[in-house]
Design a protein around this motif. Structure first.
Motif, mmCIF file in Angstrom:
data_model
loop_
_atom_site.group_PDB
_atom_site.id
_atom_site.type_symbol
_atom_site.label_atom_id
_atom_site.label_comp_id
_atom_site.label_asym_id
_atom_site.label_seq_id
_atom_site.Cartn_x
_atom_site.Cartn_y
_atom_site.Cartn_z
ATOM 1 N N VAL A 22 0.832 -1.210 0.083
ATOM 2 C CA VAL A 22 0.127 0.114 -0.002
ATOM 3 C C VAL A 22 0.694 1.218 -0.021
ATOM 4 N N ILE A 23 0.896 2.101 -0.917
ATOM 5 C CA ILE A 23 1.259 3.105 -1.090
ATOM 6 C C ILE A 23 0.315 4.830 -0.397
ATOM 7 N N GLU A 24 -0.748 4.567 -1.161
ATOM 8 C CA GLU A 24 -1.602 5.379 -0.790
ATOM 9 C C GLU A 24 -3.054 4.908 -0.589
ATOM 10 N N GLY A 25 -3.711 5.170 0.594
ATOM 11 C CA GLY A 25 -5.139 4.727 0.397
ATOM 12 C C GLY A 25 -5.169 3.575 1.516
ATOM 13 N N SER A 26 -6.242 2.707 1.706
ATOM 14 C CA SER A 26 -6.270 1.498 2.525
ATOM 15 C C SER A 26 -6.987 0.431 1.996
ATOM 16 N N ILE A 27 -6.529 -0.905 2.505
ATOM 17 C CA ILE A 27 -7.126 -1.877 2.040
ATOM 18 C C ILE A 27 -7.911 -2.681 3.289
ATOM 19 N N GLY A 28 -9.107 -3.262 2.877
ATOM 20 C CA GLY A 28 -9.911 -4.055 3.982
ATOM 21 C C GLY A 28 -9.596 -5.354 3.607
ATOM 22 N N LEU A 29 -9.629 -6.092 4.690
ATOM 23 C CA LEU A 29 -9.347 -7.623 4.559
ATOM 24 C C LEU A 29 -10.517 -8.326 5.070
ATOM 25 N N PHE A 30 -11.101 -9.317 4.393
ATOM 26 C CA PHE A 30 -12.252 -10.153 4.541
ATOM 27 C C PHE A 30 -12.135 -11.442 4.234
ATOM 28 N N VAL A 31 -12.789 -12.321 5.159
ATOM 29 C CA VAL A 31 -12.981 -13.649 4.936
ATOM 30 C C VAL A 31 -14.370 -14.096 4.530
ATOM 31 N N VAL A 32 -14.480 -15.006 3.513
ATOM 32 C CA VAL A 32 -15.781 -15.381 2.900
ATOM 33 C C VAL A 32 -16.228 -16.674 3.710
ATOM 34 N N VAL A 33 -16.978 -16.693 4.544
ATOM 35 C CA VAL A 33 -17.575 -17.718 5.453
ATOM 36 C C VAL A 33 -18.382 -18.720 4.580
ATOM 37 N N GLY A 34 -19.101 -18.260 3.901
ATOM 38 C CA GLY A 34 -20.317 -18.871 2.946
ATOM 39 C C GLY A 34 -21.527 -18.105 2.767
ATOM 40 N N GLY A 35 -21.842 -17.065 3.610
ATOM 41 C CA GLY A 35 -23.109 -16.381 3.603
ATOM 42 C C GLY A 35 -22.699 -14.855 2.541
ATOM 43 N N ALA B 161 -15.416 -8.996 8.209
ATOM 44 C CA ALA B 161 -14.210 -8.086 8.239
ATOM 45 C C ALA B 161 -13.077 -8.890 9.145
ATOM 46 N N LEU B 162 -11.870 -8.483 8.842
ATOM 47 C CA LEU B 162 -10.662 -8.784 9.530
ATOM 48 C C LEU B 162 -9.792 -7.904 9.750
ATOM 49 N N GLY B 163 -10.087 -6.581 9.424
ATOM 50 C CA GLY B 163 -9.384 -5.276 9.736
ATOM 51 C C GLY B 163 -8.604 -4.626 8.514
ATOM 52 N N SER B 164 -7.960 -3.679 8.552
ATOM 53 C CA SER B 164 -7.636 -2.755 7.522
ATOM 54 C C SER B 164 -6.116 -2.865 7.476
ATOM 55 N N LEU B 165 -5.545 -2.479 6.060
ATOM 56 C CA LEU B 165 -4.146 -2.133 6.146
ATOM 57 C C LEU B 165 -3.848 -0.867 5.463
ATOM 58 N N ASP B 166 -2.774 -0.148 5.985
ATOM 59 C CA ASP B 166 -2.646 0.953 5.553
ATOM 60 C C ASP B 166 -1.217 1.168 4.726
ATOM 61 N N GLY B 167 -0.778 2.443 4.738
ATOM 62 C CA GLY B 167 0.540 2.589 3.829
ATOM 63 C C GLY B 167 1.647 1.660 4.618
ATOM 64 N N GLY B 168 2.577 1.180 3.842
ATOM 65 C CA GLY B 168 3.484 0.368 4.027
ATOM 66 C C GLY B 168 3.161 -1.077 4.171
#
Length: 473
Positions: free
Chosen positions: A375-388, A393-400
């Motif tokens: 990640v250089i700019e912005g943020s990424i959301g992490l998710f796990v697909v359970v089946g529904g 949501a697992l959390g977010s990743l920021d720069g670096g």
């Protein structure tokens, strides 16, 4: 001294004195039960208990006292009030029986309110005429004759105007659309926001259009909300003739599937018309979502085609992916990936800058990544697909921080990464990661620890979600 129990009014008075309290008690219990169930029958029962029965009892007592006659003026007044209340009771009961529990979709539910109001007015006029004829001996024959002649004259004078109103009312009775439906009349296309006996109010991009009911009744229109199957938002796109059709169609189809407002039960349709022309039909959850779906799809497509090296509207190069931008990004993540400063220039040709629109999927679950994305700019959301239908949501990743770390172990990912905002990442291919790990074994340890932390978090989220689902079921 006369024995009062032998008087002709005595038996009637006793019946009223005993029967009225008993009936009031019974009706009170019935009214309480109907009120608790929120039944529409509570209204006529309340009218019967509070007004009709007491006034009827008073009329009975006065009639018995007057030797069962209504000749006296004060008895006639009470009889008139009782008759009027009786008319109201009949109207209220009539409304409950016919319309109080009308099933949606039946003629009773579709009947316009003006028809009901006219029927009530007619019953009131007829009831009052009969009441005055019975109580006061009034001659109502002339009144009915005058009303009939007047109606015929007004009907001929207003034939065209009344005809349009009636046709509009019949349209409402048929009810080919409801509030919230989308209509296309040929000249007007929009959402129905108000329906009355005279006109339909349709909300369009230019404002609210007022369309007379008679105009709709005399012409054809399309109810876009009642199409047989999914509603499709369509658009036409132009790519370079040299772009491989299967690459373009696969990209368009995947972007359409990823849209949050699409109908998951229906697949999008992508058609190649030749000479770089493509049409996309996106199944959406009704016409109201079509505009938003096309806007998001077009935005995502701009970023996706430049990442894929496809030519959209004559351009295939992302202006952000320049050697200078890649060099600056490598210098920012050099400490994270253990890149020596003198090794940055060597990696400029291998790495590249990628941009994503908000909501785009950066990494899909179940695939082996082709590299790490930092990640250089912005943020990424992490998710796990359970089946529904909704990922956890697992959390977010920021720069670096980065995703795609399983590219090192050639394992499939467990998590889905989604851009939470306009996102810029540095893509470092798997080959570059391999060479960096060989030179710096500590980097492999750090990546492995990151993999294990995210896997543990994903397993905990899956276990917790399944436990909640099991509890609710």
């Amino acid at each position: 001294m006369l024995e009062f129990w032998k008087e002709p009014w005595f038996i009637g008075a006793v019946c009223v004195a005993i029967g009225l309290p008993v009936l009031l008690i019974v009706l009170t219990e019935v009214l309480g039960a109907l009120t608790r169930r929120q039944s529409p029958a509570a209204k006529p029962v309340r009218l019967l208990r509070n007004l009709v029965l007491p006034v009827g009892a008073l009329l009975a007592l006065l009639a018995f006292a007057g030797s069962v006659t209504v000749e006296l003026t004060w008895v006639r007044v009470v009889a008139t009030v009782f008759g009027f209340l009786l008319i109201l009771l009949v109207l209220s009961a009539f409304n409950v029986v016919l319309f109080g529990n009308a099933t949606p979709g039946t003629w009773r539910n579709r009947l316009p309110s003006i028809f009901i109001d006219l029927a009530r007015l007619l019953l009131i006029v007829v009831g009052l005429a009969l009441l005055f004829w019975w109580v006061w001996g009034a001659d109502v024959g002339g009144l009915f004759a005058a009303i009939g002649v007047t109606s015929v004259v007004i009907g001929f004078a207003l034939q065209s105007a009344v005809g349009s109103v009636v046709s509009g009312l019949l349209l409402l009775f048929e009810q080919p659309f409801r509030l919230g439906d989308w209509l296309d009349t040929g000249s007007v296309r929009g959402r129905v926001v108000e329906v009355n006996w005279r006109a339909v109010h349709i909300e369009t991009d230019e404002g609210v259009q007022i369309v007379p009911n008679a105009s709709l009744a005399d012409s054809s229109f399309t109810n876009l909300s009642r199409t047989p199957g999914a509603y499709f938002a369509t658009t036409t796109l132009a790519f370079a003739p040299d772009d491989a059709p299967h690459d373009v169609m696969a990209l368009l189809r995947q972007l359409a599937i990823d849209l949050p407002m699409t109908d998951p039960a229906v697949k999008p349709v992508v058609t190649f018309s030749g000479n770089g022309s493509y049409s996309v039909a996106i199944p959406v959850l009704g016409p109201a979502a079509a505009g938003d779906a096309l806007a998001v799809f077009t935005s995502w497509l701009w970023y996706a085609t430049r990442r894929a090296g496809l030519t959209l509207d004559g351009s295939k190069t992302d202006p952000a992916n320049t050697p200078e931008a890649v060099r600056a990004a490598l210098l920012r993540v050099a400490s994270t990936l253990r890149i020596p400063v003198d090794g940055v220039e060597v990696l400029i040709e291998s790495c590249r800058i990628e941009r994503y629109a908000a909501g785009e999927i950066v990494q899909r679950e179940g695939l082996v990544p082709s590299g790490i994305q930092v990640v250089i700019e912005g943020s990424i959301g992490l998710f796990v697909v359970v089946g529904g239908p909704v990922p956890v949501a697992l959390g977010s990743l920021d720069g670096g921080e980065y995703v795609g770390q399983t590219a090192l172990t050639r394992e499939r990912t467990l998590t889905r990464a989604v851009a939470e905002s306009p996102l810029t990442v540095l893509r470092v291919p798997t080959g570059v990661i391999d060479s960096l790990v060989q030179k710096h074994p500590a980097l492999a340890k750090e990546i492995s620890q990151t993999i294990e932390r995210r896997r543990s978090k994903a397993r905990e989220a899956v276990a917790t979600t399944k436990a909640v689902i099991a509890t609710l079921s």
